[in-house]
Each structure stands twice: as structure tokens, then as C-alpha cells.
Design an enzyme around this catalytic site. Structure first.
Site, PDB file in Angstrom:
ATOM      1  N   THR A  15     -33.768  -5.452   0.951  1.00 60.88           N
ATOM      2  CA  THR A  15     -32.683  -5.173   1.658  1.00 60.88           C
ATOM      3  C   THR A  15     -31.539  -4.361   1.378  1.00 60.88           C
ATOM      4  O   THR A  15     -30.859  -3.557   2.140  1.00 60.88           O
ATOM      5  CB  THR A  15     -31.955  -6.878   1.391  1.00 60.88           C
ATOM      6  OG1 THR A  15     -32.947  -7.562   1.536  1.00 60.88           O
ATOM      7  CG2 THR A  15     -30.810  -7.035   2.324  1.00 60.88           C
ATOM      8  N   LYS A 108     -28.493  -6.697 -12.740  1.00 61.74           N
ATOM      9  CA  LYS A 108     -27.671  -7.441 -13.737  1.00 61.74           C
ATOM     10  C   LYS A 108     -28.376  -7.943 -14.877  1.00 61.74           C
ATOM     11  O   LYS A 108     -28.109  -8.113 -16.113  1.00 61.74           O
ATOM     12  CB  LYS A 108     -26.741  -8.152 -13.276  1.00 61.74           C
ATOM     13  CG  LYS A 108     -27.379  -9.437 -12.583  1.00 61.74           C
ATOM     14  CD  LYS A 108     -26.898 -10.080 -11.372  1.00 61.74           C
ATOM     15  CE  LYS A 108     -27.965 -10.431 -10.568  1.00 61.74           C
ATOM     16  NZ  LYS A 108     -27.963 -10.585  -9.293  1.00 61.74           N
ATOM     17  N   GLU A 132     -22.465  -0.456 -10.423  1.00 58.03           N
ATOM     18  CA  GLU A 132     -21.365  -1.010  -9.841  1.00 58.03           C
ATOM     19  C   GLU A 132     -21.820  -2.346  -9.259  1.00 58.03           C
ATOM     20  O   GLU A 132     -21.391  -3.195  -9.178  1.00 58.03           O
ATOM     21  CB  GLU A 132     -20.551  -0.088  -8.943  1.00 58.03           C
ATOM     22  CG  GLU A 132     -19.540  -0.573  -8.258  1.00 58.03           C
ATOM     23  CD  GLU A 132     -18.310  -0.841  -9.084  1.00 58.03           C
ATOM     24  OE1 GLU A 132     -17.535  -0.045  -9.751  1.00 58.03           O
ATOM     25  OE2 GLU A 132     -18.013  -2.092  -9.223  1.00 58.03           O
ATOM     26  N   GLY A 137     -21.189  -7.253  -5.943  1.00 59.59           N
ATOM     27  CA  GLY A 137     -21.554  -6.635  -4.804  1.00 59.59           C
ATOM     28  C   GLY A 137     -20.687  -5.640  -4.562  1.00 59.59           C
ATOM     29  O   GLY A 137     -20.433  -4.412  -5.061  1.00 59.59           O
ATOM     30  N   ILE A 139     -17.510  -5.497  -4.122  1.00 56.96           N
ATOM     31  CA  ILE A 139     -16.258  -5.090  -4.708  1.00 56.96           C
ATOM     32  C   ILE A 139     -16.324  -4.369  -5.910  1.00 56.96           C
ATOM     33  O   ILE A 139     -17.068  -4.425  -7.181  1.00 56.96           O
ATOM     34  CB  ILE A 139     -15.722  -6.451  -5.372  1.00 56.96           C
ATOM     35  CG1 ILE A 139     -15.811  -7.830  -4.458  1.00 56.96           C
ATOM     36  CG2 ILE A 139     -14.457  -6.463  -6.155  1.00 56.96           C
ATOM     37  CD1 ILE A 139     -15.381  -9.116  -5.056  1.00 56.96           C
ATOM     38  N   GLU A 193     -32.086 -18.935  -2.405  1.00 61.18           N
ATOM     39  CA  GLU A 193     -33.366 -18.497  -2.628  1.00 61.18           C
ATOM     40  C   GLU A 193     -34.034 -19.664  -2.750  1.00 61.18           C
ATOM     41  O   GLU A 193     -33.779 -21.095  -2.860  1.00 61.18           O
ATOM     42  CB  GLU A 193     -33.460 -17.972  -4.106  1.00 61.18           C
ATOM     43  CG  GLU A 193     -32.625 -16.713  -4.617  1.00 61.18           C
ATOM     44  CD  GLU A 193     -33.109 -15.569  -4.086  1.00 61.18           C
ATOM     45  OE1 GLU A 193     -34.502 -15.232  -3.889  1.00 61.18           O
ATOM     46  OE2 GLU A 193     -32.463 -14.470  -4.016  1.00 61.18           O
ATOM     47  N   ASP A 204     -26.981 -16.467 -13.000  1.00 65.18           N
ATOM     48  CA  ASP A 204     -26.663 -15.086 -12.388  1.00 65.18           C
ATOM     49  C   ASP A 204     -25.206 -14.814 -12.800  1.00 65.18           C
ATOM     50  O   ASP A 204     -24.865 -13.807 -13.024  1.00 65.18           O
ATOM     51  CB  ASP A 204     -26.865 -15.453 -10.901  1.00 65.18           C
ATOM     52  CG  ASP A 204     -26.341 -14.217 -10.015  1.00 65.18           C
ATOM     53  OD1 ASP A 204     -27.181 -13.313  -9.970  1.00 65.18           O
ATOM     54  OD2 ASP A 204     -25.223 -14.237  -9.820  1.00 65.18           O
ATOM     55  N   LYS A 208     -23.568 -11.545 -14.933  1.00 67.95           N
ATOM     56  CA  LYS A 208     -22.415 -10.768 -14.379  1.00 67.95           C
ATOM     57  C   LYS A 208     -21.464 -10.932 -15.330  1.00 67.95           C
ATOM     58  O   LYS A 208     -20.722  -9.778 -15.706  1.00 67.95           O
ATOM     59  CB  LYS A 208     -22.091 -11.169 -13.182  1.00 67.95           C
ATOM     60  CG  LYS A 208     -23.313 -10.937 -11.916  1.00 67.95           C
ATOM     61  CD  LYS A 208     -22.796 -11.739 -10.884  1.00 67.95           C
ATOM     62  CE  LYS A 208     -23.950 -11.387  -9.706  1.00 67.95           C
ATOM     63  NZ  LYS A 208     -23.973 -12.340  -8.587  1.00 67.95           N
ATOM     64  N   GLY A 306     -25.333  -9.084  -0.059  1.00 70.78           N
ATOM     65  CA  GLY A 306     -25.987  -8.509   1.329  1.00 70.78           C
ATOM     66  C   GLY A 306     -26.278  -7.173   1.330  1.00 70.78           C
ATOM     67  O   GLY A 306     -25.444  -6.292   0.427  1.00 70.78           O
TER      68      GLY A 306
HETATM   69  N1  HSE Z   1     -27.449 -14.193  -5.892  1.00 69.70           N
HETATM   70  C1  HSE Z   1     -26.407 -13.828  -6.056  1.00 69.70           C
HETATM   71  C2  HSE Z   1     -25.329 -14.706  -5.286  1.00 69.70           C
HETATM   72  C3  HSE Z   1     -26.424 -12.461  -5.332  1.00 69.70           C
HETATM   73  O1  HSE Z   1     -25.715 -15.762  -4.782  1.00 69.70           O
HETATM   74  O2  HSE Z   1     -24.314 -14.173  -5.367  1.00 69.70           O
HETATM   75  C4  HSE Z   1     -26.833 -11.444  -6.094  1.00 69.70           C
HETATM   76  O3  HSE Z   1     -26.015 -11.170  -7.394  1.00 69.70           O
END
Ligand code: HSE
Length: 440
Positions: A15, A108, A132, A137, A139, A193, A204, A208, A306
Site C-alpha cells: 500500500t 517503527k 518520519e 503517518g 503528520i 488487521e 503499536d 511509536k 493509509g
Molecule cells: N496500525 C496502525 C494504526 C497504523 O492503526 O494506526 C500503522 O502504524
């Protein structure tokens, strides 16, 4: 180095890779005008071929299944890693760096685990490693922390950095549906997912947070050093009662400088005042609030995932890397991470934090129960700010919903352990931390 065209190779044509190829192919002259740099997309590695993508016309022989055609190719200046996962990405990035290539990654998980080693390697080979797109994403929060706020001591940082959790919590607030039902819809629509563990368990967001802390506090921390709690135990009751009390529940990644050389790091569901800007970040959007000593409170909002938003961040990094190629210097971002290896900023254990709490007990509806709970909380220096009794479960039990004043986490844990020994307390309490500082 005076190169008229900087050659780019992409590992992975999923993607985000597709989005990056679209921008590089379709906005080439805009990029050249804006940055003074001409980028040439030379190679894309895809696991299986043939492959096409609507809206992208690639040069002849661009696609390959062999990563060596990118990471070992002397013509390639910049390698963009978009395959995800840790093991293969790790070895390919190392190989690219050792071959003198600048690297851009959105990975990440890889940086949270191997950032120290990779930045060291990048520094030794005098190349940049830009990331970045790894956090929030589209931002530009990495560059903001590293460059725009370089003159600030960052007091605190609050991020809604997982779009999946924010989507689920927003739906739970707006449609009064349960977690498992929203998750299923989100999976059916492709927002979540098939295995949502990394997102809904807060991992996740925690990865970050590690990256944000590396930049904000020059501190390299690992996942095992801080408290990470997801949203799976949030019920519709918590959503409703929080709302009645003037709050919205968000999964926040939080970092705060405590006493000069310790940083609080934590990811957990959090009550935020419903009038605050963060409370109104809905759906799959991300937002990061940074409070600096000079700049004061700031808020960055946008799409955290996205195809095109993430590609936007990747391309910005590619342009930066291209400038590094032209000037023969590595990007300052790697230097910041490296500084963290020597930094003395330690992690403040969760037991030492002080915060306000929302607590919901399920108790027998009998005289004296509230008094017993109140006494134990008081003995542990926990002061109740307000209390409401809710939702009779038949004739027997009720929910006691409390908001506390600021209290120490270790006292709260000790008090709860004592409260659970009471016969009248029927279940483990729902405990959610409150953050008021985001209300600016
Ligand atoms: N899986 C992440 C989210 C997106 O739901 O924000 C990728 O970092």
C-alpha cells in the site's frame, strides 16, 4: 556531490510503496521545483511478479524480485524500506547502509527494537536513516521534534497514534456499541488487521512512543521498560460513565519529563476532558500534542496511516536524504538518536507516577460498603473527588464510580489489593487514568 538525478530504490510495493511510487512518478517536477532535487525511481522490489498498480506507470525494468538489485546496486543512492517486519528489513537496511546508501524507513517495530544499532551504523557510514512515516503517518511529528522544537525542553507529549484504537473508541462513544462488535466491523471494512493484537493491546502505540521519546528526550528506551495497556477491557459502561462525568476515553501514548532526569512513559486508555481538542480527534485520525517550555502547548493532527498520507511522509524523507546525498552529509535525525545512547534520562517506573483516576467497583448494595472503600483509599492517601452509584445488577450489586484527586500509582495498587479482600467487592475494579493537561 553534484548529481543531477538522485536514484531511489524501494523495497516493497504494498500500500505505502504504491503511494510512494505514485508521488515519485507523478509529482516529479513539483518535487524538483519545491526542493531543487530531481529524484529518479530506479527499482522496486516486489516478492512476486508480474504486478501493476492503477495510476502508476513505471520505467522499463523497474520491478524486480531481487532485493540485491536495490541494496547492492551501485546506481542507487537512497533505499526506501517498506516491507515491514523486523528480521528481513533489519538485514536489508544494514546491507544498504554498509553499501553507503541513505535509508528511509516507515518501520517503527524495527527501530523500536534495533534503532540504537542502526543509527550507530548509519553514523559510521555517514549516511542518513530517516523515519518520519514510522509515527503518526502523514503528520510531520518527527521533523517537528527534531528540528522545529530543537530549542525547547519538551515538558510533555500526548499522542493518539493508533488509528485502529481511535476508530474503535470513537465508534463505541458515538454508536454505543461494544468493543468486540466494533472490532468485527472494523476488520470487515479493512480498518483493523485480521490479527489486531499489536493495535488493540497498545503495542503499536508503544513502539511509536519509543521513537518520540528518543527525539524529545534523547533517551533510548525499550518496550519492557514501561507500562503498556490496550483497550480490550474498555466496556460500554466506562464509555457512558466517562461521558456523564465530562470525559472521553482515548488510547494515549504519554511522555512527561518528571524531575530533570526521568521521563514517564506509558500507553493506556485515558480519560481526557471532552471539551479538549484531543477528545475531539475522531475516527482513524491521529494527533500528537507536544508541550514545550518555549512554544507552550501545540497540537498536530492528521491521518496516521493509509497509502497517500504515509507516502507523503516517506517522500519528504526521500527529499531530505537526496539533499544529504548532494551535500555529502548525514541527516541530523540519526545524530539525535545516537545521543540517546549516552543520555542519562531514565524511565520513571509506573509505580512512581502521580495522576487522577477513574475507578469503577462492582459491590454489594449494602450499608457501609462505600465507607469501607473510602477508608482504605484514605489510609493510602487517596482522596475521592466525586462518587456516583450506578446500574443496579438485579437486587444485589451496583457499580460505584469514583474520580480521585491526584494519587500515587503505588498507593492505588496497594489500596486496591486491600479493597479486593472485602467480601462486598465482587470483581476487579476498572481503573482508568485521567489527564487534564491536554485541555488547553
Ligand atoms: N496500525 C496502525 C494504526 C497504523 O492503526 O494506526 C500503522 O502504524
Amino acid at each position: 556531490m553534484d548529481k543531477s538525478c538522485i536514484n531511489v530504490g524501494i523495497l516493497g510495493w504494498g500500500t505505502v510503496g504504491t503511494g510512494v511510487s505514485k508521488i515519485l512518478m507523478n509529482q516529479n517536477s513539483l518535487i524538483a521545483k519545491n526542493s531543487g532535487t530531481e529524484l529518479c525511481l530506479k527499482k522496486i522490489v516486489k516478492r512476486t511478479l508480474p504486478a501493476t498498480r492503477q495510476g502508476v506507470e513505471l520505467p522499463m525494468d523497474c520491478l524486480t524480485t531481487d532485493p540485491a538489485e536495490v541494496v547492492d546496486n551501485p546506481e542507487i543512492d537512497i533505499v526506501v524500506e517498506l516491507i515491514g517486519g523486523v528480521t528481513t528489513a533489519h538485514s536489508l537496511i544494514k546491507r544498504a547502509i554498509q553499501n553507503g546508501k541513505h535509508v528511509v524507513t516507515a518501520n517503527k517495530a524495527l527501530l523500536a527494537e534495533h534503532g540504537g544499532e542502526l543509527f550507530q551504523l548509519a553514523s559510521e557510514h555517514k549516511v542518513s536513516l530517516n523515519f518520519e512515516a514510522s509515527t503518526a503517518g502523514g503528520i510531520p511529528i518527527i521533523k517537528t521534534l527534531q528540528e522545529s522544537f530543537a530549542g525547547n525542553q519538551i515538558h510533555s507529549l500526548y499522542g493518539i497514534v493508533n488509528g485502529t484504537c481511535n476508530y474503535i473508541l470513537t465508534e463505541m462513544h458515538e454508536r454505543a456499541v461494544d468493543f468486540s462488535d466494533v472490532l468485527k466491523v472494523a476488520q470487515d471494512k479493512g480498518y483493523a488487521e485480521a490479527d489486531p493484537t499489536l493495535d488493540v493491546e497498545g503495542i503499536d502505540a508503544a513502539q511509536k512512543l519509543i521513537l518520540l521519546i528518543a527525539l524529545a528526550y534523547r533517551s533510548n528506551i525499550s518496550l519492557s521498560q514501561f507500562h503498556v495497556e490496550g483497550i480490550t477491557s474498555i466496556t460500554q459502561k466506562e464509555i457512558q460513565y466517562a461521558r456523564e462525568l465530562g470525559y472521553v476515553i482515548k488510547l494515549l501514548a504519554i511522555a512527561k519529563l518528571t524531575d530533570g532526569n526521568r521521563v514517564e512513559a506509558r500507553v493506556h486508555p485515558t480519560l481526557v476532558p471532552e471539551r479538549s481538542l484531543l477528545a475531539n480527534v475522531g475516527g482513524a485520525f491521529n494527533a500528537v500534542c507536544v508541550i514545550g517550555d518555549a512554544v507552550g502547548p501545540t497540537l498536530f493532527y492528521g491521518q496516521g496511516a493509509g497509502e497517500m498520507p504515509t507516502a507523503s511522509a516517506v517522500v519528504a524523507d526521500v527529499i531530505d536524504a537526496a539533499k544529504s546525498v548532494q551535500q555529502g552529509v548525514s541527516s541530523p535525525i540519526s545524530q539525535a538518536w545516537l545521543a540517546g545512547a549516552q543520555a542519562e534520562v531514565g524511565v520513571c517506573p509506573i509505580d512512581d507516577i502521580e495522576t487522577r483516576y477513574y475507578i469503577r467497583f462492582v459491590v454489594a448494595d449494602r450499608p457501609g460498603v462505600l465507607a469501607k472503600i473510602g477508608t482504605i483509599l484514605g489510609n493510602w492517601q487517596i482522596s475521592i473527588a466525586s462518587v456516583i452509584q450506578k446500574d443496579p445488577h438485579g437486587m444485589e450489586t451496583v457499580s460505584l464510580v469514583m474520580l480521585t484527586h491526584k494519587a500515587q500509582e503505588k498507593n492505588m495498587k496497594a489500596a486496591l489489593a486491600e479493597i479486593y479482600t472485602l467480601e462486598d467487592v465482587k470483581d476487579e475494579a476498572q481503573l482508568i487514568r485521567i489527564e487534564e493537561e491536554v485541555d488547553f
